[in-house]
Motif scaffolding. Structure first.
Motif, PDB file in Angstrom:
ATOM      1  N   ILE A 268      -0.119 -44.848   2.678  1.00 51.23           N
ATOM      2  CA  ILE A 268      -1.166 -45.824   2.997  1.00 51.23           C
ATOM      3  C   ILE A 268      -0.649 -47.242   2.777  1.00 51.23           C
ATOM      4  O   ILE A 268      -1.157 -48.204   3.375  1.00 51.23           O
ATOM      5  N   ASP A 269       0.393 -47.376   1.972  1.00 51.46           N
ATOM      6  CA  ASP A 269       0.992 -48.699   1.745  1.00 51.46           C
ATOM      7  C   ASP A 269       1.574 -49.292   3.029  1.00 51.46           C
ATOM      8  O   ASP A 269       1.807 -50.498   3.110  1.00 51.46           O
ATOM      9  N   THR A 270       1.807 -48.431   4.038  1.00 52.30           N
ATOM     10  CA  THR A 270       2.398 -48.947   5.276  1.00 52.30           C
ATOM     11  C   THR A 270       1.338 -49.201   6.355  1.00 52.30           C
ATOM     12  O   THR A 270       1.675 -49.398   7.518  1.00 52.30           O
ATOM     13  N   GLY A 396      12.286 -46.057   1.630  1.00 53.81           N
ATOM     14  CA  GLY A 396      12.318 -46.282   0.187  1.00 53.81           C
ATOM     15  C   GLY A 396      11.228 -47.217  -0.298  1.00 53.81           C
ATOM     16  O   GLY A 396      10.317 -47.594   0.442  1.00 53.81           O
ATOM     17  N   ASN A 397      11.356 -47.571  -1.565  1.00 53.66           N
ATOM     18  CA  ASN A 397      10.388 -48.472  -2.173  1.00 53.66           C
ATOM     19  C   ASN A 397      10.767 -49.920  -1.890  1.00 53.66           C
ATOM     20  O   ASN A 397      11.892 -50.223  -1.499  1.00 53.66           O
ATOM     21  N   GLY A 398       9.797 -50.834  -2.111  1.00 56.41           N
ATOM     22  CA  GLY A 398      10.067 -52.245  -1.892  1.00 56.41           C
ATOM     23  C   GLY A 398       8.801 -53.059  -2.101  1.00 56.41           C
ATOM     24  O   GLY A 398       7.862 -52.603  -2.759  1.00 56.41           O
ATOM     25  N   PHE A 399       8.828 -54.246  -1.505  1.00 59.13           N
ATOM     26  CA  PHE A 399       7.683 -55.147  -1.669  1.00 59.13           C
ATOM     27  C   PHE A 399       6.866 -55.219  -0.386  1.00 59.13           C
ATOM     28  O   PHE A 399       7.416 -55.215   0.716  1.00 59.13           O
ATOM     29  N   MET A 400       5.564 -55.299  -0.570  1.00 58.80           N
ATOM     30  CA  MET A 400       4.650 -55.370   0.565  1.00 58.80           C
ATOM     31  C   MET A 400       4.873 -56.693   1.293  1.00 58.80           C
ATOM     32  O   MET A 400       4.946 -57.760   0.671  1.00 58.80           O
ATOM     33  N   THR A 401       4.972 -56.608   2.623  1.00 59.44           N
ATOM     34  CA  THR A 401       5.113 -57.822   3.421  1.00 59.44           C
ATOM     35  C   THR A 401       4.324 -57.624   4.717  1.00 59.44           C
ATOM     36  O   THR A 401       3.995 -56.490   5.069  1.00 59.44           O
ATOM     37  N   ASN A 402       3.992 -58.704   5.388  1.00 63.26           N
ATOM     38  CA  ASN A 402       3.143 -58.626   6.593  1.00 63.26           C
ATOM     39  C   ASN A 402       1.887 -57.810   6.296  1.00 63.26           C
ATOM     40  O   ASN A 402       1.396 -57.084   7.162  1.00 63.26           O
ATOM     41  N   SER A 403       1.392 -57.894   5.047  1.00 62.76           N
ATOM     42  CA  SER A 403       0.344 -56.967   4.626  1.00 62.76           C
ATOM     43  C   SER A 403      -0.880 -57.674   4.057  1.00 62.76           C
ATOM     44  O   SER A 403      -1.501 -57.197   3.101  1.00 62.76           O
ATOM     45  N   GLY A 404      -1.237 -58.789   4.627  1.00 63.88           N
ATOM     46  CA  GLY A 404      -2.492 -59.464   4.274  1.00 63.88           C
ATOM     47  C   GLY A 404      -2.605 -59.721   2.787  1.00 63.88           C
ATOM     48  O   GLY A 404      -1.689 -60.274   2.158  1.00 63.88           O
ATOM     49  N   GLU A 407       0.206 -58.725   0.111  1.00 65.12           N
ATOM     50  CA  GLU A 407       1.518 -59.349   0.196  1.00 65.12           C
ATOM     51  C   GLU A 407       2.153 -59.500  -1.185  1.00 65.12           C
ATOM     52  O   GLU A 407       1.501 -59.965  -2.130  1.00 65.12           O
ATOM     53  N   GLY A 408       3.403 -59.081  -1.294  1.00 65.10           N
ATOM     54  CA  GLY A 408       4.142 -59.339  -2.528  1.00 65.10           C
ATOM     55  C   GLY A 408       4.008 -58.277  -3.598  1.00 65.10           C
ATOM     56  O   GLY A 408       4.782 -58.254  -4.552  1.00 65.10           O
ATOM     57  N   MET A 409       3.028 -57.386  -3.453  1.00 66.28           N
ATOM     58  CA  MET A 409       2.941 -56.289  -4.428  1.00 66.28           C
ATOM     59  C   MET A 409       4.114 -55.338  -4.198  1.00 66.28           C
ATOM     60  O   MET A 409       4.687 -55.305  -3.110  1.00 66.28           O
ATOM     61  N   THR A 410       4.446 -54.558  -5.240  1.00 66.79           N
ATOM     62  CA  THR A 410       5.362 -53.453  -4.969  1.00 66.79           C
ATOM     63  C   THR A 410       4.579 -52.451  -4.125  1.00 66.79           C
ATOM     64  O   THR A 410       3.344 -52.467  -4.115  1.00 66.79           O
ATOM     65  N   ASN A 411       5.298 -51.594  -3.405  1.00 70.60           N
ATOM     66  CA  ASN A 411       4.541 -50.675  -2.546  1.00 70.60           C
ATOM     67  C   ASN A 411       3.734 -49.665  -3.358  1.00 70.60           C
ATOM     68  O   ASN A 411       2.705 -49.187  -2.891  1.00 70.60           O
ATOM     69  N   GLU A 412       4.186 -49.362  -4.619  1.00 70.78           N
ATOM     70  CA  GLU A 412       3.357 -48.494  -5.465  1.00 70.78           C
ATOM     71  C   GLU A 412       2.031 -49.176  -5.799  1.00 70.78           C
ATOM     72  O   GLU A 412       0.964 -48.566  -5.722  1.00 70.78           O
ATOM     73  N   GLU A 413       2.119 -50.470  -6.131  1.00 70.49           N
ATOM     74  CA  GLU A 413       0.888 -51.216  -6.414  1.00 70.49           C
ATOM     75  C   GLU A 413       0.031 -51.286  -5.154  1.00 70.49           C
ATOM     76  O   GLU A 413      -1.196 -51.143  -5.209  1.00 70.49           O
ATOM     77  N   GLY A 414       0.690 -51.493  -4.036  1.00 75.29           N
ATOM     78  CA  GLY A 414      -0.028 -51.579  -2.768  1.00 75.29           C
ATOM     79  C   GLY A 414      -0.762 -50.283  -2.455  1.00 75.29           C
ATOM     80  O   GLY A 414      -1.910 -50.299  -2.014  1.00 75.29           O
TER      81      GLY A 414
END
Length: 834
Positions: A268-270, A396-404, A407-414
């Motif tokens: 769902i993070d994507t 893999g894991n990373g930081f949320m981007t283009n994500s309203g 933005e900037g959260m880790t994808n786990e947080e997202g």
RNA sequence: GCCGAAGUGGCGGAAUGGUAGACGCGCCGGUCUCAAAAACCGGUGGGAUAAUAUCCCGUGUCAGUUCGAGUCUGACCUUCGGCACCA
């Protein structure tokens, strides 16, 4: 279950080595005697601890194949070993007698499936008896007989009443020319094997069992004592538990009853990376959403998809296909409209039958997006990302981007934040999906258990009352393809009265999957003649669960998962108080032809056990099958290799038959006596451990070494008669589980009381088995440079000194510095120089 | 394709991270025999060497961990089992 097809047998090569005893006569003599005396009859009341050891029952294909022997001879040896350990062993046999081949025989040869099956059963009973196994034939189970299958029907009704059986539409493979349902096996490269017509799929109302209700419990393997890890892994993957979010994409603009497309995602993070939606071809929204201009194209695509197999559809190798259906859906998180496609890589049977396409972060979605020139938007930035579009999907894991707002959260947080928000707004919810699907039990075939349900226009679906069971399978049926279930033709079967209102009713004409039979046959073995229910509770509770199950790894998931589900559902209905049917599992491998290829009639490499047994006797065949190699790995049959086993049995026969008294006329060598005792007790220990772990090949190798040793000391006449007699007696006891006929014969000839099969397995003495001297390996930098014979009790300091003193070691150490000396007690000294 | 395994002499295979090739087949030599088969005894991974002295190479491929790897780790190759109606 064990399914070695009926194959024409080649005659085996002329054997060079013949048994020196009359193997066939000895087999017959003892099989008759054991039968007459009933020494393998299993008494429920026997006070010894119970041990229920089962091998998967065979399908009665016609002739016993050497593959059946490979499954059954070693398992019998293991069960016999447990008997000798003092257990009351139940090691039963039966026949998996419903199934497709009987109907094929009916069609091709005009024999009734019952006749074909029962004559095969009769033949295989005779052949199975030639194994010399400890089967108690009074407990035989034949599941095509009404006294067995009535309980399939009884269980079906119980599961129905419990809400675990339900009806739903499901596709079957259909041959449009034969007008019949095909088994997957009857489809070759997408065409019907009989008429070469390309197949399609049709939806029928069919019965299912809710095995998915037990998905989580089936993932719990804690109470399984000893199952191969690979089987557990396969079951875990088969069940395929995934945690994720079911999220709706808005389609309210289309004015349909459905206001959204529900998709399931583990990522769902994507969600901000969604650039398209894909529906499975069978998805109910496909016809509703398809635009008029796309309708013809979409319908043609759906029709094509129905003809292809799931394996093809899921193949990542195949180029992605799909069709834009001329509609779009709105991603509520960013209000974007994304196009909707239909594509066969999405299956209705998994998740919701619809997926959100995130090409930047899913391989298959990326491939699809490239094919259809759809945008790829990275929304999870890799930790050290240079900002360029990656060439592969980034998983893999990373930081949320283009994500309203995320933005900037880790994808786990997202993932956590989006899941929470989506639930808060009612757009979706966290859920768990399984790859496992409910068990489709219906078969549109004759040769199976009739499903005991009645359809009434007024009362709907009604179960047949228990008092009217069994619903007998009628003898007359139409096996040739007619477009209908074979039983549907039989008016007197179909037409009945509604159990509820007494009005006209029509019987269900489908029969049950044969995995139904094998899901509970272990229970029937416990009380096979009981007619007050499928099993008598108290006695069955004493035997169950099965302590050891053996069979082919081809049953790693389906059969074993179905029977686990079955036992759990019976437990929940209060019929049994166990969680698992099979505590331990061992999978034997596959026996190959002597050309190392799978046995098949086209290769002409099939071995007929009757021929070989007629030449060398059951015991030589049993021993050879166990000696080939590790049982779980299978291996090639060898007409030459069996000579070795025959030769060994001949040699041991001679040794045992010698007059031990001769030994006392020559002087006894105490060292030889000590060596003989040591070899004997080491063999007992080795044999015991290996039989316990199904390592038959090495236990036979150990027995061969014992025979070689005894042969040497006989030639030297170096031991006394008491040592000799003790050795041969214990040898025969170890031989008994693997070669039961010759062991019994020699037991009798050496003046022992009948029967060797009622003796305990010999015990070893650790002191007698202990070595006095050991070989200490001396290495320099890990390479062996010397071997020194030392006392077994050597101390560390002495061992190190002896190693360093070795001339061979010094030659390699010379001029270098000794940096370390590694000492492994009883094994080696490694001198590290540099 | 996905999931799960397995790769060791001429062959089947053995080997708790510690002597690679137990045991058996086959093959070679010998005994016995008129002869053959069977049986019995001995030998048998490859190479260098006069040598059963000694040394080198060797467990699918390529890396890695370790005093030491067939065994553990990663990637790859090949073969086999399963993929939901063969059983």
């Amino acid at each position: 279950m064990q399914h070695e097809g009926s194959l024409p047998m080649t005659t085996t090569a002329q054997r060079q080595v013949e048994p020196r005893y009359d193997a066939v006569a000895i087999d017959r003599k003892w099989q008759e005697r054991w039968e007459r005396d009933g020494i393998y009859r299993v008494e429920d009341s026997d006070p010894r601890p119970k041990w229920f050891e089962m091998t998967m029952y065979p399908y009665p294909s016609g002739d016993l194949h050497i593959g059946h022997w490979y499954a059954m001879a070693p398992s019998d040896a293991h069960a016999r070993f447990r008997r000798m350990q003092g257990y009351n062993v139940l090691h039963p046999i039966g026949f998996d007698a419903f199934g497709l081949p009987a109907e094929n025989a009916a069609i091709s040869r005009g024999v009734h499936p019952y006749e074909w099956t029962m004559s095969n059963v009769e033949n295989m009973r005779r052949q199975l008896r030639s194994l010399g196994a400890i089967y108690d034939w009074d407990r035989e189970v034949v599941c095509c007989l009404p006294e067995y299958y009535r309980w399939n029907q009884w269980f079906f009704i119980k599961l129905y009443e419990k809400g675990l059986a339900y009806r739903a539409k499901a596709p079957v493979v259909w041959c449009p020319s034969c007008q019949t349902v095909l088994a997957n096996e009857q489809v070759l490269n997408g065409v019907c094997e009989r008429c070469d017509t390309p197949i399609t799929r049709r939806d029928f109302e069919q019965w299912f069992f809710r095995i998915t209700d037990y998905a989580d419990e089936l993932l719990d393997f804690d109470t399984l004592d000893d199952w191969p890890d690979k089987i557990l892994t396969m079951q875990r993957n088969w069940i395929g538990r995934s945690e994720g979010v079911e999220i709706g994409f808005d389609i309210s603009d289309y004015g349909l009853e459905e206001r959204e497309i529900r998709t399931f995602t583990t990522r769902i993070d994507t969600i901000f990376g969604v650039t398209f939606i894909v529906l499975a071809p069978e998805h109910p929204l496909v016809p509703k959403l398809t635009s008029e201009s796309k309708r013809a194209e979409v319908e043609a695509y759906v029709e094509r998809a129905r003809a292809s197999s799931e394996i093809d559809r899921l193949s990542a190798d195949r180029e992605k296909t799909g069709v834009f259906i001329g509609a779009s859906a709105r991603n509520r998180l960013n209000n974007e409209q994304v196009p909707i496609y239909v594509a066969d890589y999405v299956l209705t049977t998994y998740g919701t039958g619809a997926v959100m396409g995130v090409p930047a972060h899913d391989d298959r979605d990326l491939e699809f997006a490239r094919k259809f020139r759809l945008p790829v938007r990275t929304v999870i930035a890799p930790i050290e990302w240079d900002g360029r579009e990656p060439t592969e999907a980034y998983l893999g894991n990373g930081f949320m981007t283009n994500s309203g707002a995320y933005e900037g959260m880790t994808n786990e947080e997202g993932t956590a934040a989006i899941s929470k928000d989506v639930e808060g707004r009612g757009w979706g919810h966290r859920t768990v999906t399984y790859r496992l699907r409910d068990w489709l039990i219906s078969r549109q075939r004759y040769w199976g258990t009739p499903i005991p349900m009645v359809y009434c226009d007024d009362c709907g679906v009604q179960p047949v009352p228990e008092s009217e069971l069994p619903v007998l399978l009628p003898e007359d049926a139409e096996f040739r393809p007619t477009g209908e279930s074979p039983l549907a033709i039989n008016e007197s079967f179909v037409n009945t009265v509604c159990p509820n209102c007494g009005g006209p009713g029509r019987r269900e004409t489908d029969t049950m999957d044969t995995f139904m039979d094998s899901s509970w046959y272990m229970l029937r073995y416990c009380t096979p003649q009981f007619d007050g229910g499928p099993f008598e509770a108290d006695t069955t509770a004493d035997w169950m669960p099965v302590r050891q199950y053996t069979g082919g790894a081809e049953h790693a998931v389906m059969h074993l998962l179905y029977s686990r589900f079955f036992i759990k559902s019976l437990r929940d209905m209060g019929m049994l108080d166990i969680d698992e049917p099979f505590l331990r599992l061992f999978n034997q491998g596959v026996i190959l032809g002597s050309d190392h290829e799978k046995m098949s009639k086209s290769r002409g490499n099939v071995v007929n056990p009757d021929d070989v047994v007629g030449q060398v006797g059951a015991d030589a065949v049993r021993c050879f099958l166990m000696f080939i190699g590790p049982w779980d790995q299978g291996g090639p049959w060898s007409d030459e290799g069996i000579n070795g086993v025959v030769r060994w049995l001949n040699r041991m026969w001679n040794l045992v038959e010698y007059d031990a008294g001769e030994l006392d006329s020559s002087p006894t060598d105490p060292a030889a006596v000590r060596d003989t005792q040591r070899v004997l007790h080491q063999t007992i220990r080795k044999c015991y451990d290996d039989l316990d772990k199904f390592k038959f090949n090495t236990s036979i190798a150990a027995l061969m070494e014992l025979v070689n040793h005894l042969s040497r000391v006989w030639n030297d006449q170096s031991v006394d008669s008491a040592t000799w007699r003790d050795s041969t007696e214990k040898f025969l006891l170890m031989l008994a589980p693997i070669a039961p006929h010759v062991a019994e014969e020699l037991w009798e000839r050496t003046g022992h009381a009948y029967s060797v099969h009622q003796q305990p397995f010999p015990k070893w003495d650790d002191d007698l088995a202990a070595e006095d001297e050991i070989t200490l390996v001396v290495q320099v930098n890990g390479r062996v440079r010397d071997r020194i014979t030392v006392s077994a009790g050597i101390g560390e300091d002495e061992a190190r000194q002896l190693a360093l003193d070795s001339q061979r070691v010094q030659a390699h150490v010379d001029g270098k510095t000794v940096r370390n000396v590694v000492y492994v007690p009883g094994r080696l000294v490694n001198v590290v120089v540099g």
